[in-house]
Each structure stands twice: as structure tokens, then as C-alpha cells.
Write an enzyme that holds these catalytic residues in place. Structure first.
Site, short mmCIF file in Angstrom:
data_model
loop_
_atom_site.label_atom_id
_atom_site.label_comp_id
_atom_site.label_asym_id
_atom_site.label_seq_id
_atom_site.Cartn_x
_atom_site.Cartn_y
_atom_site.Cartn_z
N SER A 1 0.85 -1.19 0.00
CA SER A 1 0.00 0.00 0.00
C SER A 1 0.88 1.24 0.00
O SER A 1 2.02 1.20 0.49
CB SER A 1 -0.90 0.01 1.24
OG SER A 1 -1.60 1.24 1.37
N TYR B 1 -2.27 -0.20 10.55
CA TYR B 1 -2.33 -0.62 9.15
C TYR B 1 -1.05 -0.22 8.42
O TYR B 1 -0.46 -1.03 7.70
CB TYR B 1 -3.54 0.01 8.48
CG TYR B 1 -3.67 -0.34 7.01
CD1 TYR B 1 -4.00 -1.64 6.62
CD2 TYR B 1 -3.45 0.62 6.02
CE1 TYR B 1 -4.11 -1.97 5.27
CE2 TYR B 1 -3.55 0.29 4.68
CZ TYR B 1 -3.89 -1.00 4.31
OH TYR B 1 -3.99 -1.33 2.97
#
Length: 264
Positions: A144, A157
Site C-alpha cells: 500500500s 495498518y
């Protein structure tokens, strides 16, 4: 049809929806065979039926939660038995929860680490020795932009995706000697059901909706990179530029963008 993919066996984790499902479609379009892994068996079965009806490819489904670490070797053994060879693994299973660090329960932190990091490592560990022995293979890890550019409300995250990038970069250098390719994919927000968990309030989606990536577009970029020497795929381009700018001038970006980042 992509000749690099035609006839090859591709494993995709998290294949029951989102970019996992779209990548499976793209692989099938190009003549690849698919081993689909996810928890939601009914969705995998529906996808298998769709692909085998539409395309001339072999598709098998394997129900698995990638945090069931004891089951992973059994599933990958079954895949090798069913297909004979494994040519690529796309580690796509993952999820996120967007909360400030003090609001995030340890259970949620552990859950993200278990799926996003340890599950990915466990699956990679099953194919890497085999790919090294056969002198060919490709491992693609879906990371990501959050792994490059941490923002508020994504501490756990972002930490998980930082870990994925660190692991991927190391494995890439190790595996190169044996003809095994390793690619990291760093997308920004994608219009999938990821945000039904990550953003229960809908605030983040509302703020970034116009910038969200189409899952079919991302899937196409990933599948097109199969069996190439692509080191990283960074999407969208403008967000990757922001990540590079942050790496050069972190204090400036954190100060100037602080209020904007909290719109998540």
C-alpha cells in the site's frame, strides 16, 4: 492473450472480491490457470463457475483463512498436487481499520499483523523453496502507499504495510539469484469493500471518493507485470510522488498536511 501468462498456474489469496477477483478474471482472460484462496467459499465457487464457463482455463478453490498457519502447508501441498507446478503467487489477502492509535484495540492490531504480514510471509514461505528449486517463479505482494507514507488514523495498518515492504525488498534480493522475481504493489485507496471494515463511518470514503482507483484498472496493472522484472507498481502516480516528497521532506509534509490527513 499474454503469452507469459498462458498456461501458467497463478495462486491468488484474498480472491473472493475486490482486486483479488479482478486479478483472477484478468489471469483467466490471458489463459492462466488459477488456484483461488479466500475464506468466503461461496464467492470463490461462484467465481470459479464464471471463469470456467467463460474462459478455457483450470480453476480450483481452496477455503483458507491465512491466519490458520497450520493449514497453509496443507493447502499449498494440495495446489501442487492439483496443478503440478506453481508459477506465481499473488499475496492479496489483507484488511485495515482506520482509527487513532489510542482507539485501536490490541486485538485489531494483532489481527492486521496476522493477516497482512504473517499470513503473507507464511504463504510466501510455502512457494519460495519450490520456486528456487525450479529456477523460475514470481511473487507479488500487495502492499500500500500507506507502507511508504503513514498518516493519522492508520498507525497499525501502515505498520503492517511497512513490514510487507521491508520483507518484500529483502526477499527480492535473495530470490533474484535463483530466477525468482518479486514485486511490491503500492496502491492508494481502491473502490472495494475494503472500506466497509476500514472506514465504518464512511468519512474517509466521502473525502477521497473522487480519487479512488478502479479495482479492474489496478488488477490489470498487476497482471500485466506477471513474469516481468517490475520492482514496484505505485498507483496513482500523483500519490507516489507525494510519498517520495514525504521521504525527502518529512517534517515539512507532516506540518503542512496535518489537518488534511485527519480527514480520514
Amino acid at each position: 492473450m499474454n503469452r507469459r501468462i498462458n498456461g501458467k498456474t497463478i495462486i491468488i489469496t484474498g480472491a473472493s472480491g475486490g482486486i483479488g477477483e479482478q486479478m483472477a478474471i484478468k489471469v483467466a482472460e490471458n489463459g492462466g490457470n488459477l488456484a483461488l484462496i479466500a475464506r468466503r467459499v461461496h464467492l470463490l465457487q461462484a467465481l470459479k463457475e464464471k471463469l470456467t464457463t467463460t474462459f478455457n482455463c483450470k480453476v480450483e478453490v481452496y477455503p483458507l483463512n491465512v491466519t490458520d498457519y497450520d493449514q497453509i502447508p496443507l493447502v499449498f501441498t494440495a495446489i501442487r498436487k492439483d496443478f503440478g507446478s506453481i508459477h506465481a503467487l499473488i499475496n492479496n489477502a489483507g484488511y485495515g481499520i482506520f482509527q487513532e492509535a489510542h482507539e485501536t484495540s490490541f486485538q485489531d492490531v494483532k489481527g492486521m499483523m496476522d493477516v497482512n504480514v504473517l499470513g503473507l510471509m507464511a504463504c510466501t514461505g510455502e512457494v519460495l523453496p519450490y520456486m528456487r528449486e525450479q529456477g523460475f517463479g514470481h511473487i507479488i505482494n500487495i502492499a500500500s502507499q500507506a507502507g511508504k507514507f503513514a498518516t493519522p488514523k492508520s498507525s497499525a495498518y501502515s505498520a503492517s504495510k511497512h513490514a510487507v515492504l521491508g520483507y518484500t525488498n529483502s526477499v527480492r534480493m535473495e530470490a533474484r539469484r535463483y530466477g525468482v522475481k518479486v514485486t511490491a504493489v503500492n496502491p492508494g485507496p481502491i473502490a472495494t469493500d475494503f472500506f466497509s471494515i476500514a472506514d465504518e463511518t464512511g468519512t474517509y470514503v466521502k473525502n477521497v471518493e473522487k480519487f479512488m482507483l478502479d479495482p479492474a484498472f489496478v488488477a490489470g496493472k498487476v497482471v500485466d507485470s506477471l513474469f516481468t522484472n517490475k520492482r514496484e507498481i505505485n498507483l496513482p502516480r500523483w500519490m507516489n510522488i507525494g510519498s517520495k516528497f514525504y521521504q525527502l521532506f518529512p517534517s515539512f509534509v507532516e506540518k503542512v498536511g496535518n489537518n488534511l490527513f485527519f480527514k480520514k
